[in-house]
Each structure stands twice: as structure tokens, then as C-alpha cells.
Design a protein around this motif. Structure first.
Motif, PDB file in Angstrom:
ATOM      1  N   ALA B 279       0.772  -1.254  -0.011  1.00 41.17           N
ATOM      2  CA  ALA B 279       0.191   0.025  -0.033  1.00 41.17           C
ATOM      3  C   ALA B 279       1.013   1.241   0.027  1.00 41.17           C
ATOM      4  O   ALA B 279       1.729   1.342   0.907  1.00 41.17           O
ATOM      5  CB  ALA B 279      -1.023  -0.047   1.109  1.00 41.17           C
ATOM      6  N   ARG B 280       0.686   2.037  -0.971  1.00 30.52           N
ATOM      7  CA  ARG B 280       1.500   3.356  -1.191  1.00 30.52           C
ATOM      8  C   ARG B 280       0.708   4.520  -0.486  1.00 30.52           C
ATOM      9  O   ARG B 280      -0.307   4.753  -1.388  1.00 30.52           O
ATOM     10  CB  ARG B 280       1.974   3.556  -2.544  1.00 30.52           C
ATOM     11  CG  ARG B 280       2.917   2.633  -2.947  1.00 30.52           C
ATOM     12  CD  ARG B 280       2.997   2.620  -4.588  1.00 30.52           C
ATOM     13  NE  ARG B 280       4.079   1.963  -5.082  1.00 30.52           N
ATOM     14  CZ  ARG B 280       4.049   0.483  -5.429  1.00 30.52           C
ATOM     15  NH1 ARG B 280       2.852  -0.058  -5.278  1.00 30.52           N
ATOM     16  NH2 ARG B 280       5.172  -0.204  -6.060  1.00 30.52           N
ATOM     17  N   ARG B 281       1.269   5.058   0.253  1.00 26.70           N
ATOM     18  CA  ARG B 281       0.790   6.436   0.701  1.00 26.70           C
ATOM     19  C   ARG B 281       1.585   7.731   0.673  1.00 26.70           C
ATOM     20  O   ARG B 281       2.498   7.997   1.658  1.00 26.70           O
ATOM     21  CB  ARG B 281       0.236   6.453   2.123  1.00 26.70           C
ATOM     22  CG  ARG B 281      -0.893   5.435   2.136  1.00 26.70           C
ATOM     23  CD  ARG B 281      -1.474   5.257   3.842  1.00 26.70           C
ATOM     24  NE  ARG B 281      -2.364   4.278   3.864  1.00 26.70           N
ATOM     25  CZ  ARG B 281      -2.911   3.789   5.236  1.00 26.70           C
ATOM     26  NH1 ARG B 281      -2.016   4.275   6.094  1.00 26.70           N
ATOM     27  NH2 ARG B 281      -3.609   2.669   5.312  1.00 26.70           N
ATOM     28  N   VAL B 316       0.236  -6.889   4.513  1.00 30.49           N
ATOM     29  CA  VAL B 316       0.222  -5.790   3.754  1.00 30.49           C
ATOM     30  C   VAL B 316       1.640  -4.743   4.416  1.00 30.49           C
ATOM     31  O   VAL B 316       1.792  -4.528   5.320  1.00 30.49           O
ATOM     32  CB  VAL B 316      -1.013  -4.876   4.162  1.00 30.49           C
ATOM     33  CG1 VAL B 316      -0.962  -3.377   3.541  1.00 30.49           C
ATOM     34  CG2 VAL B 316      -2.334  -5.496   3.703  1.00 30.49           C
ATOM     35  N   THR B 318       2.751  -1.130   4.100  1.00 33.65           N
ATOM     36  CA  THR B 318       2.462   0.057   4.012  1.00 33.65           C
ATOM     37  C   THR B 318       3.543   1.027   3.824  1.00 33.65           C
ATOM     38  O   THR B 318       4.430   1.115   4.988  1.00 33.65           O
ATOM     39  CB  THR B 318       1.329   0.557   4.910  1.00 33.65           C
ATOM     40  OG1 THR B 318       0.499  -0.354   4.960  1.00 33.65           O
ATOM     41  CG2 THR B 318       0.621   1.885   4.614  1.00 33.65           C
ATOM     42  N   THR B 320       4.470   5.065   3.630  1.00 30.92           N
ATOM     43  CA  THR B 320       4.111   6.403   3.662  1.00 30.92           C
ATOM     44  C   THR B 320       5.184   7.361   3.653  1.00 30.92           C
ATOM     45  O   THR B 320       6.132   7.146   4.131  1.00 30.92           O
ATOM     46  CB  THR B 320       3.399   6.332   5.133  1.00 30.92           C
ATOM     47  OG1 THR B 320       2.419   5.343   5.304  1.00 30.92           O
ATOM     48  CG2 THR B 320       2.553   7.695   5.138  1.00 30.92           C
ATOM     49  N   THR B 354       2.374  -5.964   8.819  1.00 31.36           N
ATOM     50  CA  THR B 354       1.426  -6.379   9.676  1.00 31.36           C
ATOM     51  C   THR B 354       1.810  -7.526  10.121  1.00 31.36           C
ATOM     52  O   THR B 354       0.955  -8.545  10.512  1.00 31.36           O
ATOM     53  CB  THR B 354      -0.076  -6.693   8.783  1.00 31.36           C
ATOM     54  OG1 THR B 354       0.462  -7.418   7.550  1.00 31.36           O
ATOM     55  CG2 THR B 354      -0.472  -5.228   8.124  1.00 31.36           C
TER      56      THR B 354
END
Lengths: 135, 421
Positions: B279-281, B316, B318, B320, B354
Motif C-alpha cells: 500500500a503506497r501512501r 500488507v 504500507t 508512507t 502487519t
């Protein structure tokens, strides 16, 4: 001719390494191996042994692997003989990132197991044979 | 007779005194609250250029010689005196007979009769032009001094900022020098260790392929363990070389988002194989950072690999990024970042997994070389040491903690480059 053993010259200042390579390669019955642990004698040994391929260490006292390779490549009898550098000076990561070729020459990064050595020998002996056939 | 003689003598002494002083003495006789006669001492000529006779001939000369702008103040003060008050000395300008402007100090002392009525007042007029000029020069000098002090303060602030930058650069140089010496040692050790590993590995191959040993069932296991040991020893050497790589430290302005994308793409196959979603933020308009791209890529590759290993059953990852003022709008623990000051513009990158997290008792040791909680073969415990070393080299900060929602959160903080440089 198919069954004729390929002649491999192993040049490394570490006698235990050349001995282990000789034992392993000759155990396959596909290779005849000559060892040379003093780099200054390697050119004469190669001229006498007429190898099909030379496994060459890089960092050695006296003449280093690079200088020895340069002499071999201009020798009338040896200039077509493929040279594979077997060295602890490069990491496996560096060698694999460059597809096994550094500066135009094939490299194996120590420590390397027999299976990888055999794959490399077959690949470069095959290439050399093709070159000879084309010639 | 004697009394009269004494009075005359006193008057003569007074006149001699008046002639001796360079200041200008005057006396004004007052009747019914109005001036009726004025005596100007001989000093008036030195101060005003006008003789006592000229003052006697023109009763308004004393007022007409007052510099026009100062006349209201002089009038007001004269009225105060005539009312019987004793105002403080007044400093004002006059126009001398020769046209030059002088500053004077006018002091008046009222004289009253037994009934308290004003009958006379005596005045002393001193030329204070030199003092005024000196005061003016002093004021100008003070203003200049204040301006220079401000300039100096600005220069001092700039010097302090330069000093901080120099300290940071020096720290980087020291770190680089340390790494260079460690690198030389590591490269030498690596070369010398890899040769015996080569012999051992070839020896194992020989024994493995030797039919005589095939009869012993344990030997296969023994040889396998020895081969694994050689692989681990070689992995330690690889990581040591990585830790102390002698490659030149090349700091350039880079976009951290692009760097993260490259690092993620290098491990894409591994994410797929481990059933890990990314997940790219990534923050928009991230300011650039001054980093060695290759080394900083290594930082995030190591963090991503740790995350993958922590999520054995998938999960996942992530990633950020963001920018802000240190100690302000960013949720970063300042205690972990002594190299930053409140208000510094920084860029942060967070890597969160996670997985199961890190045991609390292991957290203080996670950056120690060779400290690992991974199963044998998964790592030798240099990955996070490498990460810390590289981040330190960039004068950045890294913190690793268990995330509130589970898993591990790694935060890298780097100083932002000015946008326009």
C-alpha cells in the motif's frame, strides 16, 4: 573426440583450493586438471599443458591474475583459450548483477560450489568449441 | 559711608566676575508680573554676537534672535517664570549676529520680595553647541552601533547556521572516514575468509560425491549442515562488506518517492511470492532530500526485506511519505532525533508491516550488529545495523517500534533540502 577429457588449468596461490578443484573436477571423469600455485610459472605451464580453459585467481603474489591473463591473450598458442576468473575480490552480488561478466571476462565469486563451477565450465567450453568450429 | 563703600565694592566685584565668565548673565526686573527692564552682562557678546548696548537698544532682540522653531517653547517658559514658577533650564537654538545657529542653555532663577511677589529673575545663558554636536554625534554613533549590532546579530545567526552545517558535514566526514577504515579491514578480512570457505565448500562437494561415504546416513545431514554453515559465513561477509562499502559517498538532491518506488520494484517478485500487498501512501510535492541514492535504496530494501520476513503468512506492507516541520505538524518522537531542531523542515518515510511485531525486550537491541531474532538462514543480524549506519551517515534519524495496530513501524527522518536551491 566427444569423450575426450577437457583440460583445465587452475592457477591459484592457495594450494588447497587448486587441490579441491582438481579432485572434484577429475571425479566427474570429464576433466583433466593441472594445478599451478606460482603465478610466474603459469604461462609456461599453460604453454606446455595446452588447456581448453583456464581457471584463474585474481589476487596472487608476484604476477596478479589480470597481468597473467593479458600475457595469455597475446600468446600465439594460448590466445584463444577461454579464461574464467575465480576470485574472492568480487562479491556474488557484483558478479550476478553483471551477468557473470566483469570487464568482458567471465567471473566466479568465491566461495563457489562444484555445480556452479561445472555450469560455468560447460558454458565457456561450449562457446570456445563453437568459435573453433566456426573458424 | 562704610555701607555705601561696601556696596560699591560688591558691585565692582560682580562686574569683574561678569566680565570673566564666558557665559551670558542677564537680570530682568519685573513689576506687576511684567518685565520692565533687562540687564545683559558683557558675556552676551561672546554667546550671541550682540553687545549689551544692542540689547538695550532693541528690547525684543532677545526674542528675535531665538530660532523660529524654538520660539513657542521660549515664550511658554517666559510666561511660567513671570507667573512666579521656577521651570527647569531650557535648551534651544538662537541665530547669532553673524547668522550662525547656536544651541544655548537658559537657566533662570526668580527673585521674590518678602511678600512672595516676583521682582526680578536672573538668568544664565551658556553656549552648549559643542555639547549638542557631541550629543548628536553620539546619537548618530549609537544609531550606527545599533545598526551594526543588528548586522552582527544577523551575521552571528548565519555563522551559527553555517557552524551547524559544518558540524553536520564534519560528522559525515568522520563517519565516512570511520567506514573507510572499517571498509579496508572488512575487504581484507573478506578476501582472506572467502578462500578457506572455497576450500571447505569444494571439500564438502568432494565428500558428498564420494560413494564411500554414502553408506553412513548421518553423513548426508552432517555435510548439509556444514554447507549451510559455509553459506551463513559467506552471508556475514557479504553484509560486512555492505556495511563498510568503500564506494564514494555521493550526496545528491533526490526525490524520496522515486527512490522508494525503485526499491519496491526490485522486490516486487518477492512480495508476490510471499503474498504481500503493497500500500503506497506517498505524499505529493515532497521536498527533495540530499542523499546517496544507492545507499538509501539499501536502507529501504533492508527494511522491506525485514517486513517480508515478518509476514510469513502474507500481509500488507504500507509505505508512507510526508514532509513538515520537525517538532511541529509531524508525529515524530523528537527524543530519537537529537540531530534535528524544532522547526527544521524534514521528510519522513514510514515502512509498516502487519507481522507479529518485535518483543519489547528486543527493541533496545535491534540496531546492534549481529543481533537477530530470525530463524537460522534468514539473516545474520546486520541488516538493521547497515540501515542505522547509512541513516546516521546522512545525519538523519531512524526509529523502529511496534505499531499500535500490530506489526512494526520503521520511521526514517531526513532533512529536507530547500526547494529552490
Amino acid at each position: 573426440m566427444e569423450n575426450q577429457k577437457k583440460r583445465i588449468l587452475v592457477v591459484d596461490d592457495q594450494a588447497d583450493i587448486t587441490r579441491m578443484l582438481k579432485l572434484n573436477l577429475e571425479q566427474t571423469n570429464d576433466y583433466e586438471v593441472r594445478m599451478e600455485n606460482i603465478s610466474s610459472r603459469a604461462l609456461a605451464a599453460a604453454a606446455e599443458f595446452c588447456p581448453d580453459l583456464i581457471l584463474l585467481d585474481v589476487v596472487m603474489p608476484g604476477i596478479d591474475g589480470g597481468s597473467l591473463a593479458a600475457s595469455l591473450r597475446v600468446h600465439p598458442k594460448l590466445k584463444g583459450v577461454p579464461i574464467v576468473f575465480l576470485t574472492a575480490a568480487a562479491t556474488k552480488e557484483e558478479v550476478s548483477m553483471r551477468g557473470g561478466i566483469i570487464g568482458g571476462s567471465p567471473f566466479l565469486a568465491k566461495p563457489v560450489d562444484l555445480a556452479e563451477v561445472l555450469r560455468c565450465l560447460k558454458k565457456h567450453l561450449g562457446a570456445a568449441a563453437n568459435v573453433k568450429e566456426e573458424a | 559711608m562704610n555701607s555705601n563703600h561696601a556696596g560699591q565694592e560688591s558691585e565692582r566685584r560682580y562686574q569683574r566676575l561678569l566680565a570673566a565668565v564666558t557665559d551670558y548673565v542677564f537680570s530682568v526686573t519685573v513689576d506687576q508680573g511684567r518685565p520692565v527692564a533687562t540687564f545683559h552682562g558683557p558675556g552676551c557678546e561672546a554667546v550671541t554676537g550682540f553687545t549689551p548696548a544692542e540689547f538695550d537698544a532693541d528690547p525684543f532682540l532677545w526674542f528675535n534672535m531665538v530660532y523660529e522653531e524654538d520660539r513657542p517653547a521660549v515664550t511658554a517658559r517666559a510666561e511660567q517664570i513671570l507667573r512666579g514658577e521656577a521651570p527647569p533650564a531650557l535648551e534651544h537654538r538662537i541665530v547669532r549676529k553673524d547668522g550662525s545657529i547656536r544651541w544655548i542653555r537658559n537657566t533662570a532663577v526668580p527673585r521674590k520680595d518678602a511678600g512672595g511677589r516676583l521682582v526680578m529673575y536672573d538668568g544664565l545663558v551658556s553656549d552648549i553647541t559643542d555639547r549638542k554636536r557631541a550629543e548628536d554625534e553620539l546619537r548618530k554613533a549609537y544609531a550606527e552601533l545599533t545598526r551594526r549590532q543588528k548586522d552582527l546579530n544577523v551575521a552571528l545567526q548565519e555563522l551559527e547556521a553555517s557552524n551547524e552545517e559544518l558540524k553536520a558535514a564534519q560528522l559525515q566526514l568522520i563517519q565516512a572516514a570511520k567506514l573507510e577504515s572499517v571498509g579496508t579491514l572488512a575487504a581484507g578480512v573478506a578476501h582472506e575468509v572467502k578462500n578457506p570457505l572455497q576450500t571447505i565448500l569444494m571439500g564438502l562437494d568432494y565428500l558428498h560425491n564420494n560413494n564411500l561415504l554414502a553408506s553412513d546416513g548421518n553423513l548426508k545431514q552432517v555435510l548439509g549442515d556444514m554447507r549451510d554453515a559455509v553459506t551463513r559465513a559467506n552471508a556475514i561477509i557479504q553484509e560486512l562488506l555492505q556495511l563498510s562499502a568503500q564506494r564514494e559517498f555521493e550526496l545528491k538532491r533526490e526525490d524520496l518517492n522515486l527512490l522508494l518506488e525503485r526499491a519496491l520494484s526490485l522486490l516486487n517478485n518477492r512480495f508476490i511470492a510471499s503474498q504481500i500487498k503493497v500500500a503506497r501512501r506517498l505524499g505529493a510535492n515532497l521536498p527533495p532530500v540530499r542523499i546517496d541514492r544507492s545507499k538509501m535504496e539499501q536502507v529501504f530494501i533492508n527494511l522491506f526485506i525485514n517486513a517480508v520476513q515478518a509476514m510469513a503468512k502474507g500481509g500488507v506492507l504500507t509505505v508512507t511519505t510526508g514532509a513538515g516541520r520537525f517538532g511541529g505538524d509531524l508525529d515524530v518522537a523528537p527524543a530519537a532525533c537529537p540531530q534535528f531542531h524544532r522547526g527544521d523542515r524534514v521528510v519522513i518515510a514510514e515502512v509498516q508491516d502487519t507481522g507479529t511485531g518485535i518483543a519489547q525486550e528486543h527493541l533496545p537491541r535491534i540496531f546492534d550488529p549481529f543481533f537477530t531474532t530470525k530463524p537460522v538462514g534468514d539473516g545474520v543480524g546486520l541488516g538493521l545495523s547497515v540501515v542505522k549506519k547509512i541513516v546516521d551517515l546522512h545525519c538523519g534519524a531512524i526509529g523502529i517500534k511496534n505499531a499500535s495496530g500490530g506489526g512494526v513501524l520503521a520511521t526514517v527522518v531526513l532533512k529536507a533540502e530547500p526547494e529552490d536551491s
